[in-house]
Design a protein around this motif. Sequence first.
Motif, mmCIF file in Angstrom:
data_model
loop_
_atom_site.group_PDB
_atom_site.id
_atom_site.type_symbol
_atom_site.label_atom_id
_atom_site.label_comp_id
_atom_site.label_asym_id
_atom_site.label_seq_id
_atom_site.Cartn_x
_atom_site.Cartn_y
_atom_site.Cartn_z
ATOM 1 N N ALA A 12 -2.908 37.068 38.237
ATOM 2 C CA ALA A 12 -2.121 38.081 37.185
ATOM 3 C C ALA A 12 -2.340 37.566 36.017
ATOM 4 O O ALA A 12 -2.796 38.560 35.424
ATOM 5 N N ILE A 13 -3.055 36.330 35.813
ATOM 6 C CA ILE A 13 -3.361 36.735 34.480
ATOM 7 C C ILE A 13 -5.166 37.444 34.042
ATOM 8 O O ILE A 13 -5.041 37.876 32.894
ATOM 9 N N LEU A 14 -5.902 37.051 34.821
ATOM 10 C CA LEU A 14 -7.040 37.785 34.906
ATOM 11 C C LEU A 14 -7.125 39.136 34.949
ATOM 12 O O LEU A 14 -7.341 39.744 33.761
ATOM 13 N N ASP A 15 -6.243 39.499 35.360
ATOM 14 C CA ASP A 15 -6.050 40.960 35.655
ATOM 15 C C ASP A 15 -5.037 41.958 34.019
ATOM 16 O O ASP A 15 -5.369 42.718 33.869
ATOM 17 N N ASP A 16 -4.290 40.908 33.544
ATOM 18 C CA ASP A 16 -4.015 40.745 32.112
ATOM 19 C C ASP A 16 -4.559 40.880 31.056
ATOM 20 O O ASP A 16 -5.101 42.211 30.711
ATOM 21 N N TYR A 17 -5.396 40.262 31.001
ATOM 22 C CA TYR A 17 -6.139 40.592 30.059
ATOM 23 C C TYR A 17 -7.702 40.718 30.034
ATOM 24 O O TYR A 17 -8.370 41.692 29.443
ATOM 25 N N ARG A 18 -8.059 40.626 31.792
ATOM 26 C CA ARG A 18 -9.818 41.160 31.664
ATOM 27 C C ARG A 18 -10.922 40.288 30.856
ATOM 28 O O ARG A 18 -11.288 41.205 29.849
ATOM 29 N N PRO A 19 -11.144 39.129 30.813
ATOM 30 C CA PRO A 19 -11.978 39.235 29.770
ATOM 31 C C PRO A 19 -13.566 39.259 30.410
ATOM 32 O O PRO A 19 -13.729 39.684 31.152
ATOM 33 N N ASP A 20 -14.427 39.439 29.023
ATOM 34 C CA ASP A 20 -15.693 39.546 30.069
ATOM 35 C C ASP A 20 -16.815 38.201 29.906
ATOM 36 O O ASP A 20 -17.563 38.124 30.498
#
Length: 422
Positions: free
Chosen positions: A50-58
């Motif tokens: 959920a965290i990664l989906d919200d921020y979408r880091p490169d």
Amino acid sequence: MKKKLCLFVLICIFAFKGLHAQENFKIMFYNVLNFPLEDAVPNRLQYLEAILDDYRPDIFMVCELNNINGAQTILNSLQFLNPNIESAIFELNTSDDNISDQNDLQNLIYYDSSKFILESQTIVTSIYRDFNHYRMKINSLESDTNPVFIDFIVCHLKASSGTENQALRLQMVEDLVAYLDALPSDSNVVLAGDFNVYTHSEPAFQELIDTDNNNNIDFIDPADQIGSWHNNTSYIEVMTQSTRTQTGFGGATGGFDDRFDFILTSENMQTNPEIKFVENSYKVFGNNANVQCYNQAINSSDCSGADYSSFIRNALHNFSDHLPVTLELQTNQTLSLEEFTTLSAMQFVGSNVINNTLMLKLNPLAQLKTVTINNSLGQVIKTITVKNSLYIEESMSSMSNGIYYITSQELQNKPLKFIVAH
């Protein structure tokens, strides 16, 4: 003739604009709290996703990664969100064998391979834990004639208060500084980690930022929040630990009162147009800068605010006792595949509901070499070689009914979804 001339002019305008494009990269560091061995919270992975989906880091950097299974699990989750994400090689900690042999806390970096090329990775040993150095090159049109490198270093300094632990942190940093002496002084360095420092005056932190110490690489704080952070509400917006007040979740408790997690950059990254950090982009993900949050759990109503919802703050609370820190970097170079991001590189011939044969039409400007078919878990089911063809016909007769996605490592486009229904 006039129509052709207008079209040519428009193409030239877009090409010219592309030459002067700016590209931002989103980077994140996160202490993932003994992942995956810490199992006090059931199904922890769902909260990380959920965290990664919200921020979408490169670029996603982590510490407290236990083992290669955990490393692969996180990679799978990232690739489900972005098939271009890859990871460096997972390596076990090699330091501290003569102290405690606590080699179950590793660092790692994940990166968008359409935007970055991993040139090398190096272990920098210290008295207690490794620093991990990952040298990246921006995947740009200028990369052959004017390559831009970024040296990402991920760390986890010795924890706990007291002069003895401060001395160990300083010794670790001195080992890093000695290693950095071998780099060109104009290197673009990003240092991210759980520093475990309580104040800017601690010797380890001063060794990193003090311009009077004749270091080859001096670091700055992009957040511009230098001070005595511990138990000081003036620095509430950069506090990262602890997200919890009650026991039973693993990790530290006590509520929000420390700044342990950092992303620092070398001084030149403040103004270097080829790669610099974006002013005011440093954020503690999940921290609404609400002074009422001091000594509270991050998912409590005292920590509410406009930036981060209760859903995200609850995910952060359940996954780790730390909050991630984020920063945006910017380059004036043009990504080598940027021109294709707005193109329709692939399209279905007919419906996206497939019985036996998948048929795709390819845009020749995209110059695809391979496409992959992934299942709903992000696993690669089939790789198809394009062979300079404008069309693909591929049998789906052996594939089970369900939802699948078509991606290409050469593009950043959103995956195409299709359904197999025999």
